[in-house]
Structures are given as structure tokens and as C-alpha cells.
Design a protein around this motif. Structure first.
Motif, short mmCIF file in Angstrom:
data_model
loop_
_atom_site.label_atom_id
_atom_site.label_comp_id
_atom_site.label_asym_id
_atom_site.label_seq_id
_atom_site.Cartn_x
_atom_site.Cartn_y
_atom_site.Cartn_z
N ALA A 1 0.83 -1.21 0.00
CA ALA A 1 0.00 0.00 0.00
C ALA A 1 0.87 1.26 0.00
O ALA A 1 0.61 2.22 -0.73
CB ALA A 1 -0.93 -0.01 1.21
N LYS A 2 1.92 1.24 0.81
CA LYS A 2 2.78 2.42 0.89
C LYS A 2 3.54 2.66 -0.41
O LYS A 2 3.85 3.81 -0.74
CB LYS A 2 3.73 2.27 2.07
CG LYS A 2 3.00 2.36 3.41
CD LYS A 2 3.91 2.33 4.63
CE LYS A 2 3.07 2.57 5.87
NZ LYS A 2 3.87 2.64 7.11
N ALA A 3 3.81 1.60 -1.16
CA ALA A 3 4.46 1.76 -2.45
C ALA A 3 3.57 2.47 -3.46
O ALA A 3 4.06 2.98 -4.47
CB ALA A 3 4.88 0.40 -3.00
N GLU A 4 2.26 2.50 -3.19
CA GLU A 4 1.32 3.23 -4.05
C GLU A 4 0.96 4.60 -3.47
O GLU A 4 0.21 5.36 -4.08
CB GLU A 4 0.03 2.42 -4.23
CG GLU A 4 0.23 1.03 -4.81
CD GLU A 4 0.74 1.03 -6.24
OE1 GLU A 4 0.65 2.07 -6.91
OE2 GLU A 4 1.24 -0.02 -6.69
N GLY A 5 1.48 4.91 -2.27
CA GLY A 5 1.16 6.18 -1.63
C GLY A 5 -0.13 6.15 -0.85
O GLY A 5 -0.69 7.21 -0.52
N LEU A 6 -0.64 4.96 -0.53
CA LEU A 6 -1.91 4.84 0.19
C LEU A 6 -1.67 4.87 1.70
O LEU A 6 -0.86 4.09 2.22
CB LEU A 6 -2.59 3.52 -0.19
CG LEU A 6 -3.98 3.26 0.39
CD1 LEU A 6 -4.99 4.27 -0.17
CD2 LEU A 6 -4.43 1.84 0.09
N PRO A 7 -2.32 5.75 2.45
CA PRO A 7 -2.18 5.78 3.91
C PRO A 7 -2.62 4.46 4.54
O PRO A 7 -3.45 3.74 3.97
CB PRO A 7 -3.09 6.93 4.33
CG PRO A 7 -3.18 7.81 3.13
CD PRO A 7 -3.16 6.86 1.96
N THR A 8 -2.08 4.16 5.72
CA THR A 8 -2.38 2.90 6.39
C THR A 8 -2.76 3.13 7.85
O THR A 8 -2.13 3.91 8.56
CB THR A 8 -1.16 1.95 6.33
OG1 THR A 8 -0.01 2.61 6.85
CG2 THR A 8 -0.89 1.52 4.89
N LEU A 9 -3.82 2.43 8.27
CA LEU A 9 -4.26 2.40 9.67
C LEU A 9 -4.08 0.96 10.14
O LEU A 9 -4.73 0.04 9.61
CB LEU A 9 -5.73 2.80 9.83
CG LEU A 9 -6.07 4.30 9.78
CD1 LEU A 9 -5.92 4.83 8.36
CD2 LEU A 9 -7.49 4.53 10.27
N ILE A 10 -3.20 0.74 11.12
CA ILE A 10 -2.79 -0.62 11.44
C ILE A 10 -2.79 -0.86 12.95
O ILE A 10 -2.76 0.07 13.75
CB ILE A 10 -1.40 -0.93 10.85
CG1 ILE A 10 -0.33 -0.01 11.40
CG2 ILE A 10 -1.46 -0.83 9.33
CD1 ILE A 10 1.06 -0.27 10.84
N SER A 11 -2.82 -2.14 13.29
CA SER A 11 -2.89 -2.53 14.70
C SER A 11 -1.57 -2.26 15.41
O SER A 11 -0.49 -2.31 14.82
CB SER A 11 -3.26 -4.01 14.81
OG SER A 11 -2.38 -4.80 14.05
N ASP A 12 -1.68 -2.02 16.70
CA ASP A 12 -0.52 -1.67 17.52
C ASP A 12 0.14 -2.95 18.02
O ASP A 12 0.03 -3.32 19.20
CB ASP A 12 -0.98 -0.80 18.70
CG ASP A 12 0.19 -0.24 19.48
OD1 ASP A 12 1.34 -0.51 19.12
OD2 ASP A 12 -0.06 0.48 20.48
N ILE A 13 0.83 -3.65 17.11
CA ILE A 13 1.57 -4.85 17.47
C ILE A 13 3.05 -4.60 17.20
O ILE A 13 3.42 -3.67 16.47
CB ILE A 13 1.09 -6.10 16.71
CG1 ILE A 13 1.22 -5.93 15.20
CG2 ILE A 13 -0.35 -6.42 17.09
CD1 ILE A 13 0.84 -7.17 14.39
N ARG A 14 3.89 -5.44 17.78
CA ARG A 14 5.31 -5.14 17.79
C ARG A 14 5.91 -5.04 16.39
O ARG A 14 6.68 -4.13 16.09
CB ARG A 14 6.05 -6.20 18.60
CG ARG A 14 7.54 -5.91 18.71
CD ARG A 14 8.27 -6.92 19.54
NE ARG A 14 9.68 -6.92 19.17
CZ ARG A 14 10.56 -7.80 19.63
NH1 ARG A 14 10.16 -8.76 20.44
NH2 ARG A 14 11.81 -7.74 19.25
N VAL A 15 5.59 -5.98 15.49
CA VAL A 15 6.21 -5.95 14.17
C VAL A 15 5.73 -4.74 13.36
O VAL A 15 6.49 -4.20 12.55
CB VAL A 15 5.96 -7.27 13.42
CG1 VAL A 15 4.51 -7.37 12.91
CG2 VAL A 15 6.94 -7.44 12.27
N HIS A 16 4.52 -4.29 13.58
CA HIS A 16 4.05 -3.07 12.92
C HIS A 16 4.83 -1.86 13.42
O HIS A 16 5.23 -0.99 12.63
CB HIS A 16 2.55 -2.88 13.16
CG HIS A 16 1.68 -3.80 12.36
ND1 HIS A 16 0.32 -3.90 12.56
CD2 HIS A 16 1.97 -4.65 11.34
CE1 HIS A 16 -0.17 -4.79 11.71
NE2 HIS A 16 0.81 -5.25 10.97
#
Length: 366
Positions: free
Chosen positions: A284-299
Motif C-alpha cells: 500500500a505504501k508503495a502506491e502512496g496509500l495511507p495505512t491504519l494498522i494494529s498496535d503490534i510489535r512488528v508493525h
């Protein structure tokens, strides 16, 4: 002779298959995989195509294929003999899967661990048993392991692997288009199988709250991914939403259709409770799309400063609040788009492949 072990590559699209298609084309070595006749074949790079193998025609080999046990259904020495090779000619073996060739314990081997999710968020007893009792044998056979994140590396250490045998090489992505300049809709996109670790039930509860608090939001939440153990619960919860027609489930789409969805969406959502990397976020980021993601360690490891985060388990309040904030704050949307695209540019497939190749080459001198 260097060998790339692709015996665990299953037919059809999967995250593991995509990994093979991204990294293997530029790595030197004969490719070992099943052919259309259900027999193992060795292919040189010039005659190998990065397409998933077919299902074996015979029931026995197809069963082994389904359970990633193909190597136990063939005589590897005979495979080499048919191609005028001998095991003594093997310098090193690389597997993009979490599998060593157990019949070659004396040959230096490099294997990739994508995650240890089955041990903490398993979708089947079979997967848990495999990782708990069978994968340690593969780890002990391998000379070195690639972890695709520091989080996975730490899990491998807890799994009993000496840290000196682990190399962290994150996934990379290829930038193919300029980033999107602004939101084309208010649609939200999720790429996730209906598995426990994808946490889609919690996400739909957040969508329910979003629909109640933002009655003017008329976008579509599209969840792209195969059915799984959570499907029936998801369908039931969807019907309980204030506006169930705003949630669509898509089993599969082509790569071109996926790119169009990325670029036509407002944001990508990942609610996962457990991941080894979570590649769709990088796509998604490679297309410039914003991301809303879970608060986990790998994120947090990769995306702090270029994503919005929400808890994995709450009543959906923070998730709904963040979506509404993004809907009204165009500068925030642009900031996430720009910072995410910059991150994608810094994590290139070229660098990833070079680091894997360097590790593979270093095994030859062992």
C-alpha cells in the motif's frame, strides 16, 4: 553447484509464493521443484519460470504436496542422478520456505522463517503440532536462518535458535508508479485471509462503531482474502452492522485489480494480532496509500511515524476516531501518504535480494 529448494511451493496464489516470485529470479542456483508429472526436477535459472507449480497428478504425491512434505516422497539421490549430478557436488542449499532438505544434513543450508504465527495464533491443531515438534528439526539442519523482521528473529531465539545463526533481512518492494496524489474515494481496503491472527472480527466491531458515529460516511470496506475458520462468524457479524452493504468480501482478485483497488481506496487497514511482517502494508505504501494498522510489535518495528495505530482489542473507539480524523484532515492523509511512500522506497527488493545472495554465497565457504 548451488541449489534452491522450492519443493514446498504450493499451487495457486499465496504470500509464500509471492515471496518466491520476488526474490528467487535474481538468486543464482538450480531450482528444485515438482513438475507437471509429479516428479522432482532441477531447472537452471534460464529455463525456470516464476509461476507456482501444478498439483501433482498422483494422489500420494499430491497429499505430500498439500502438507509440505514432498521431500519425503522422493529419493533425492535419484533426482540428482537423473540430472547427472551427485550430492557431493552440492555447495549450498537455499530455501525461501521454512524448510531444510533433511536428507542433506552435511550440506550448508540457508532457510527463511517468515513467522511463527502457528505457535501463538494457530488456525489448526496440525499447524501448531508441525511448528512445535517438526520445525525444530528443520532449524537444527539449517546452517543459518533468515528472519524477515527483528520480531521474528527474537521469536526464533525463544524457539531455541542461537542468535549467531540468524540474519534479519526485511521484505522489500518495487516502486513501479508515482504515488497517488489524493484520495479517490472514502473506501477502505483490507487484505487478509479469514484467519484468527488477522483479527477481522475486532475490525468489524470497529466498523460498526464508525457507521454509528459517522452516518455520512458512505464508503465501502473491502476485505480481500480467502475464506477460513472465521468466515461464518464474519458473515454473521456483517449482517448485524448498521449498514451491512458497506462491507464486501472478495475471495480473490488479479494483481492488476489489486493495484487498482490500492489506488482507488482511501486507506489500507490491517487489524492483525500476530504477523511476521505484514507485506500488504508495504504494498500500500508503495502506491502512496495511507495505512491504519494494529498496535503490534512488528508493525511498530517498521511503521512508526508513517502509519496510524489502533489497539488490537477494544470496542473500536480508537479505530473509528482515526478513520474520522483522516476523513476530515487532508494534511494528515497527505503526510501518511508521503512518509509511507518514503519508507517503501527505502525497503527495496534489490537490496533484499542482494543480502539474501550474500548470505547464500557465504555458505559456500563453510
Amino acid at each position: 553447484m548451488r541449489l534452491i529448494n522450492l519443493l514446498s511451493w504450493l499451487p495457486g496464489h499465496s504470500g509464500f509464493g509471492s515471496y518466491v516470485q520476488r526474490v528467487v529470479p535474481e538468486i543464482d542456483g538450480l531450482r528444485l521443484q515438482l513438475g507437471s508429472d509429479g516428479l522432482a526436477q532441477l531447472l537452471d535459472p534460464d529455463h525456470w519460470q516464476p509461476q507456482s507449480p501444478p498439483w501433482a497428478p498422483g494422489k500420494y504425491m499430491r497429499l505430500l504436496q498439500r502438507y509440505s512434505l514432498v521431500q519425503h516422497g522422493l529419493n533425492f539421490s535419484d533426482v540428482l542422478f537423473r540430472h547427472d549430478f551427485h550430492v557431493d557436488q552440492l555447495e549450498a542449499i537455499y530455501s525461501p520456505f521454512f524448510d531444510a532438505l533433511l536428507c542433506c544434513p552435511d550440506v550448508p543450508q540457508l532457510i527463511t522463517c517468515h513467522d511463527l504465527t502457528p505457535l501463538s495464533a494457530s488456525n489448526s491443531c496440525k499447524a501448531w503440532l508441525r511448528y512445535k515438534f517438526w520445525q525444530p528439526r528443520h532449524c537444527s539442519t539449517a546452517s543459518r536462518l533468515i528472519a524477515i523482521s527483528r520480531y521474528v528473529a527474537d521469536q526464533l531465539v525463544l524457539f531455541g535458535i542461537d542468535s549467531s545463526r540468524i540474519e534479519v533481512i526485511p521484505n522489500g518492494v518495487t516502486i513501479q508508479r508515482p504515488p497517488i496524489g489524493g484520495p479517490a474515494s472514502t473506501d477502505l481496503l483490507v487484505l487478509a485471509r479469514h484467519d484468527v491472527n488477522k483479527n477481522l472480527l475486532t475490525l468489524l466491531r470497529g466498523v460498526s462503531l464508525l457507521q454509528r458515529q459517522a452516518p455520512n460516511w458512505r464508503g465501502i470496506l473491502r476485505i480481500v482474502g480467502r475464506n477460513g475458520r472465521q468466515t461464518s462468524k464474519l458473515m454473521k457479524l456483517r449482517q448485524e452492522l448498521p449498514r451491512p452493504q458497506q462491507v464486501q468480501f472478495i475471495n480473490s482478485i488479479s494483481q492488476d485489480e489489486l493495484v487498482n483497488l490500492f489506488r482507488a481506496s482511501f486507506a489500507l487497514i490491517s487489524a492483525s494480532s500476530e504477523e511476521g511482517f505484514d507485506y500488504p502494508i508495504l504494498e500500500a505504501k508503495a502506491e502512496g496509500l495511507p495505512t491504519l494498522i494494529s498496535d503490534i510489535r512488528v508493525h511498530k518495528e517498521f511503521h512508526s511515524g508513517s502509519s496510524l495505530f489502533f489497539p488490537t482489542h477494544d470496542d473500536g473507539h480508537i479505530f473509528a476516531q482515526q478513520v474520522m480524523q483522516l476523513l476530515i484532515d487532508h494534511s494528515l492523509w497527505k503526510q501518511l501518504s508521503t512518509s509511507g511512500f518514503d519508507l517503501a522506497c527505502s525497503l527495496s527488493i534489490r537490496l533484499q535480494v542482494q543480502r539474501i545472495s550474500d548470505q547464500f554465497s557465504s555458505l559456500v565457504s563453510l
